[in-house]
Structure formats: structure tokens, C-alpha cells
Design a protein around this motif. Structure first.
Motif, PDB file in Angstrom:
ATOM      1  N   ASP A 170      55.562   3.776  -0.977  1.00 20.22           N
ATOM      2  CA  ASP A 170      55.738   2.640  -0.458  1.00 20.22           C
ATOM      3  C   ASP A 170      55.294   1.589  -1.691  1.00 20.22           C
ATOM      4  N   LYS A 171      56.524   1.122  -2.344  1.00 20.18           N
ATOM      5  CA  LYS A 171      56.323   0.516  -3.697  1.00 20.18           C
ATOM      6  C   LYS A 171      57.431  -0.642  -3.964  1.00 20.18           C
ATOM      7  N   ILE A 172      56.758  -1.769  -4.331  1.00 20.91           N
ATOM      8  CA  ILE A 172      57.770  -2.690  -4.950  1.00 20.91           C
ATOM      9  C   ILE A 172      57.048  -3.287  -6.204  1.00 20.91           C
ATOM     10  N   HIS A 173      57.461  -3.140  -7.191  1.00 24.38           N
ATOM     11  CA  HIS A 173      57.025  -3.471  -8.703  1.00 24.38           C
ATOM     12  C   HIS A 173      58.034  -4.083  -9.459  1.00 24.38           C
ATOM     13  N   ILE A 174      57.660  -5.577  -9.788  1.00 23.15           N
ATOM     14  CA  ILE A 174      58.815  -6.263 -10.559  1.00 23.15           C
ATOM     15  C   ILE A 174      57.850  -6.676 -11.728  1.00 23.15           C
ATOM     16  N   SER A 175      58.449  -6.656 -12.991  1.00 21.54           N
ATOM     17  CA  SER A 175      57.745  -7.044 -14.296  1.00 21.54           C
ATOM     18  C   SER A 175      58.768  -7.497 -15.320  1.00 21.54           C
ATOM     19  N   SER A 176      58.251  -8.720 -15.640  1.00 25.96           N
ATOM     20  CA  SER A 176      59.326  -9.505 -16.783  1.00 25.96           C
ATOM     21  C   SER A 176      58.288  -9.931 -17.821  1.00 25.96           C
ATOM     22  N   ILE A 177      58.925  -9.548 -18.994  1.00 26.68           N
ATOM     23  CA  ILE A 177      57.984 -10.042 -20.352  1.00 26.68           C
ATOM     24  C   ILE A 177      59.030 -10.385 -21.510  1.00 26.68           C
ATOM     25  N   TYR A 178      58.625 -11.769 -21.783  1.00 24.85           N
ATOM     26  CA  TYR A 178      59.468 -12.297 -22.814  1.00 24.85           C
ATOM     27  C   TYR A 178      58.892 -12.427 -24.169  1.00 24.85           C
ATOM     28  N   GLY A 179      59.488 -12.135 -25.253  1.00 29.14           N
ATOM     29  CA  GLY A 179      58.770 -12.410 -26.530  1.00 29.14           C
ATOM     30  C   GLY A 179      59.779 -12.942 -27.422  1.00 29.14           C
ATOM     31  N   TYR A 180      59.063 -14.053 -28.343  1.00 31.01           N
ATOM     32  CA  TYR A 180      59.694 -14.539 -29.406  1.00 31.01           C
ATOM     33  C   TYR A 180      59.184 -13.967 -30.953  1.00 31.01           C
ATOM     34  N   ASP A 181      60.128 -13.707 -31.617  1.00 31.19           N
ATOM     35  CA  ASP A 181      59.756 -13.082 -32.874  1.00 31.19           C
ATOM     36  C   ASP A 181      58.573 -13.755 -33.710  1.00 31.19           C
ATOM     37  N   ALA A 182      57.550 -12.932 -33.968  1.00 29.67           N
ATOM     38  CA  ALA A 182      56.316 -13.592 -34.989  1.00 29.67           C
ATOM     39  C   ALA A 182      56.245 -12.661 -36.288  1.00 29.67           C
ATOM     40  N   SER A 183      56.837 -11.692 -36.215  1.00 29.71           N
ATOM     41  CA  SER A 183      56.955 -10.445 -37.507  1.00 29.71           C
ATOM     42  C   SER A 183      57.706  -9.406 -37.453  1.00 29.71           C
ATOM     43  N   ARG A 184      59.097  -9.929 -38.293  1.00 29.64           N
ATOM     44  CA  ARG A 184      59.914  -8.613 -38.442  1.00 29.64           C
ATOM     45  C   ARG A 184      60.608  -7.842 -37.169  1.00 29.64           C
ATOM     46  N   GLN A 185      60.614  -8.525 -36.282  1.00 29.91           N
ATOM     47  CA  GLN A 185      61.129  -8.119 -34.795  1.00 29.91           C
ATOM     48  C   GLN A 185      60.399  -7.087 -34.325  1.00 29.91           C
ATOM     49  N   LYS A 186      59.304  -7.000 -34.559  1.00 31.17           N
ATOM     50  CA  LYS A 186      58.035  -5.817 -34.112  1.00 31.17           C
ATOM     51  C   LYS A 186      57.002  -6.455 -33.490  1.00 31.17           C
ATOM     52  N   LEU A 187      56.544  -7.708 -33.606  1.00 34.09           N
ATOM     53  CA  LEU A 187      55.490  -8.273 -33.055  1.00 34.09           C
ATOM     54  C   LEU A 187      56.077  -9.652 -32.839  1.00 34.09           C
TER      55      LEU A 187
END
Length: 305
Positions: free
Chosen positions: A102-119
């Protein structure tokens, strides 16, 4: 149980419809910055015995799993959204149905570029709960969980390292974790004060995900690890939620899967029953590692866009 089944079947139908509509977009449409996908499966197991000298019980178990994602990526931003659901029942002859998943899991992560589209400078929202009631099946039918009893909400800000579409590492020194128990009868089981509905914690969090389709031919591997420590109360005690597993593709409609889920939460204490002078008593022990393993074979459907 019937309400829970109807609930997740409706959610599965909505997900399938949404992804299917996206798949019907005109071929000449410009390349989308979104990647969307859906995986759903139903695995089952049945044992039927008649005049079996070695003994045993007739049994049936079935587990439904539905995972969907919608990920966005542009020159400056990344936004990953996932929805994981699961529900399973098992039944031995002569006994009531028991919940096995029995599981409900919602995850949302937003990122804005800090270094070369990796960080990326990032923010995370995470929600976990379940569909229906859970019981103590071994001794009695005492309710130990319900929808939003417990429910967990995490909100944080930090840095995301995402070198490719497979690996994601998120670290945050500023995180809030909220444990919600709608039924106050269950509050103390999950570390919430008696007769209270919410426990708030402030600390640091980390989230690691790794998804590798076709790690070997027709085998997908995934890993998710969530970690949290409370700055104010025993920061050395780290809450851990790890899930890892393999999906084995037999053909377009058949799949086998192995999944292991490990949990450790210092706020969830282990209660032990013991006998003294002919009386059954209960005492509280420290937190223990919780482990759940799932192996199944059955029908599946996968769509990536």
C-alpha cells in the motif's frame, strides 16, 4: 478494501488516459521539453492444494503497481515529477484478506542552473501515504494505519547534482518534515504526541535516485534513497527510506519484478509482547529496521513519450 481498490483503479485510468492523449499529438509538433512515461503492472500468485499429504493452505495474492513521471528540461531549468502507487492483497483459505502492499508517493524537484546544466539551485516537495487501513494480522485486527495516518510531507531547499538523466543527487541543509496522523488514536505509533495530529521537524535531507533502463538486455534497474536528520533532536539518528529493484521484461505484456524497501525511523518504536504471571503485556523497545520484499510475475504496460 473495496474503496481502496476503486481509488487506485481510478488513478490508474486517469494516468493511462493522460499519457495516451500525449502520445496522440501530431507528428509534426515541435520537439517537447517534456519527457513523460507510465509503467503499470499486476502480479499475482496462487496456490491450490487438494489431498496434499505434506500439508499447506490454499492462498491467493495480487499486487498492482503504477508509476508515472513527467520531467521537464530547458537550457536553464530542470523539473522532475514522479508518482508511485501500489496496492496488494493476499488471502489464505478460511481467513480474511490482508494488505501486503500500500503506497502513495509523490515527488517534485525543481532546479535552476548553477553550473553547466549539471548543478542546480533546487527546491523539493515530497509526499508519502497509503490508500487504506492496515491491521495487526498476526494477533488481531487492530488498525495500525489509514489513509493519511500516517502521511509524510517534506519541503526543502538545496542543491541538485544531475549529470545525466539517470543519476540525481539532492542535498539540503534547510528541510522541514511533517508527520501527519489524521486519527489521533494512532498518533503515538508514529512519533506524534498523544491526541495531536502533526509533528514538525526541522533538519537536513538528502535524496538520491538512479534509474538505468536496460542495465542489461530487457532488465531495468532503479534505486531511490531518502534521508533526513533532525537538527534539534538527536541529529545522529538518521531516518532512512531506501527502495531498489529490477524489472525484467519477458515481452511487451509480461514482466517479472523484484523490489526491496528498507525503512528506519527513530520515532517509530518497536512494541514487544511478553508474558508475565500468565498475563500478556506490551513494552516499548527502540526503533528497528523495517524491511519489505516483493517478487512477482504478471501483466505489465509501459509507455514513454
Amino acid at each position: 478494501m473495496k474503496k481502496a481498490f476503486l481509488c487506485f483503479l481510478c488513478l490508474s485510468g486517469l494516468l493511462s488516459s493522460a499519457v495516451a492523449q500525449e502520445a496522440e499529438a501530431p507528428a509534426e509538433a515541435p520537439a517537447s521539453k517534456w519527457k513523460k512515461g507510465l509503467f503499470t503492472s499486476f502480479t499475482f500468485n496462487q496456490i491450490s492444494l487438494k489431498n496434499w499429504a505434506a500439508g499447506g493452505k490454499n492462498s491467493f495474492s495480487g499486487t498492482w503497481i503504477g508509476n508515472a513521471y513527467a520531467n521537464y528540461k530547458s537550457e536553464k531549468a530542470t523539473w522532475d515529477n514522479t508518482l508511485e502507487m501500489g496496492y496488494g492483497l493476499m488471502r489464505y483459505k478460511g481467513e480474511d484478506y490482508q494488505k501486503s502492499e500500500d503506497k502513495i508517493h509523490i515527488s517534485s524537484i525543481y532546479g535552476y542552473d548553477a553550473s553547466r546544466q549539471k548543478l542546480f539551485y533546487s527546491g523539493l516537495f515530497d509526499f508519502k501515504s497509503q490508500f487504506g487501513k492496515g491491521y495487526k494480522y498476526d494477533k488481531d485486527t487492530t488498525v495500525v494505519s489509514k489513509c493519511m495516518s500516517p502521511g509524510y510531507i517534506s519541503i526543502s531547499a538545496g542543491m541538485l547534482y544531475k549529470p545525466n538523466d539517470k543519476l540525481s543527487i539532492y542535498l539540503s541543509p534547510i528541510a522541514g518534515k511533517f508527520t501527519i496522523v489524521g486519527d489521533t488514536v494512532l498518533s503515538t505509533i508514529y512519533g506524534v504526541e498523544a491526541n495531536e495530529n502533526v509533528r514538525s521537524e526541522f533538519g537536513a535531507t538528502a535524496k538520491i535516485t538512479y534509474n538505468h533502463p536496460n542495465i542489461v538486455k530487457n532488465v531495468d534497474y532503479y534505486f531511490r534513497g531518502d534521508f533526513f536528520t533532525n537538527w534539534k533532536e538527536h541529529p545522529e539518528h538518521i531516518d532512512v527510506d531506501i527502495e531498489t529493484g529490477f524489472n525484467f521484461k519477458v515481452n511487451d505484456w509480461l514482466t517479472a519484478l523484484i523490489k526491496v524497501n528498507l525503512l528506519f525511523d527513530d520515532d517509530i518504536k518497536y512494541k514487544e509482547q511478553y508474558e508475565e504471571n500468565g498475563e500478556i503485556l506490551t513494552r516499548e523497545r527502540g526503533a528497528r529496521l523495517q524491511c519489505k520484499e516483493l517478487f512477482g510475475f504478471g501483466l505489465s504496460f509501459k509507455l514513454d513519450k
